[in-house]
Design an enzyme around this catalytic site. Structure first.
Site, short mmCIF file in Angstrom:
data_model
loop_
_atom_site.label_atom_id
_atom_site.label_comp_id
_atom_site.label_asym_id
_atom_site.label_seq_id
_atom_site.Cartn_x
_atom_site.Cartn_y
_atom_site.Cartn_z
N SER A 143 0.85 -1.19 0.00
CA SER A 143 0.00 0.00 0.00
C SER A 143 0.88 1.24 0.00
CB SER A 143 -0.90 0.01 1.24
OG SER A 143 -1.55 1.27 1.39
N TYR A 156 -1.65 -0.44 10.73
CA TYR A 156 -1.76 -0.89 9.34
C TYR A 156 -0.58 -0.40 8.51
CZ TYR A 156 -3.69 -1.27 4.59
OH TYR A 156 -3.90 -1.56 3.26
#
Length: 258
Positions: A143, A156
């Site tokens: 990501s 995250y």
């Protein structure tokens, strides 16, 4: 173009979103697809869709956070198709956690799936590739959050940062065995993970205002799962034969303006 004719791809979190789009792309290019996930109903539905598209597919039920599950699922894939040529580490989870007020227990599941899941799957499949003399490819779905910061997502983002570093380190260690490791770093993508507390964040006023109207995303839209899948397929193919340890943003330009 059928770049993966006669090959097998193993996709974690492959029953929905980017994972399913990736499995579909590989099937359309000639590969057999093994979809690993925790939900049998969703996994079997994904396999039915892939088979309806003319592909060979298998669902293996397991949790990437469990090394025993990973080993078993990889063994099942090899028993079914003989070998694994491509691993796509796509399984992920995301929650909102306040860094100061949050609990350690809220961090662990995210790290278990993203960081340890990538580790377990990469090591298990790499061992198979080396033993079977498979000159394979591993693609991690990371990501742009791996190198950007947002509130409430430190767990995250840190886990995705670990996935990026695993990409680089394993690329170096596995290159002598003819195994290439790279990563794709998506931005906003319209998947089930876009739904937070019952609301699709891509349909909110704040997303439309900041990312579309004000063009925080230069292309003024979220991506589609198939757009990420196409880059995953490229990185796994011989077209990317000289790419090793790369982390490729696929975000409509968001990381340029973040």
């Amino acid at each position: 173009m059928r770049r993966f004719e006669g090959k097998t791809v193993f996709v974690t979190g492959g029953a929905t979103g980017i994972g399913l789009a990736t499995a579909r792309r590989f099937v359309l290019e000639g590969a057999a697809a093994v979809v690993m996930g925790r939900r049998a109903d969703v996994g079997e539905a994904a396999v039915a869709e892939l088979e309806a598209a003319g592909g060979r597919a298998l669902f293996v039920r397991g949790d990437v956070a469990s090394e025993a599950d990973v080993v078993r699922c990889v063994d099942e894939a090899i028993a079914a198709f003989g070998r694994i040529d491509v691993l796509v580490n796509n399984a992920a989870m995301s929650t909102s956690v306040d860094f100061v007020a949050g609990e350690t227990s809220e961090w662990k599941p995210v790290f278990d799936v993203i960081a340890f899941g990538t580790y377990f799957c990469t090591r298990t499949v790499a061992r198979h590739m080396i033993e079977a003399c498979v000159r394979g490819a591993i693609v991690n779905v990371s990501s742009i959050n791996s190198y950007r910061a947002l509130p409430m997502t430190s767990h995250y983002n840190a886990a995705k940062g670990a996935a990026d570093q695993l990409t680089r380190c394993t690329a170096v260690e596995l290159a002598p065995h003819g195994i290439r490791v790279n990563a794709v770093n998506p931005g906003f993508v319209d998947t089930p993970m876009s739904v937070v507390d019952g609301e699709n964040e891509l349909e909110t006023d704040w997303f439309k205002d900041i990312y579309v109207e004000r063009r925080k995303i230069p292309q003024a839209r979220a991506g589609g799962p198939e757009e990420i899948a196409s880059v995953v397929a490229f990185l796994a193919s011989d077209d990317a034969s000289y790419m090793c340890g790369a982390t490729v943003p696929v975000d409509g330009g968001l990381s340029l303006t973040f």
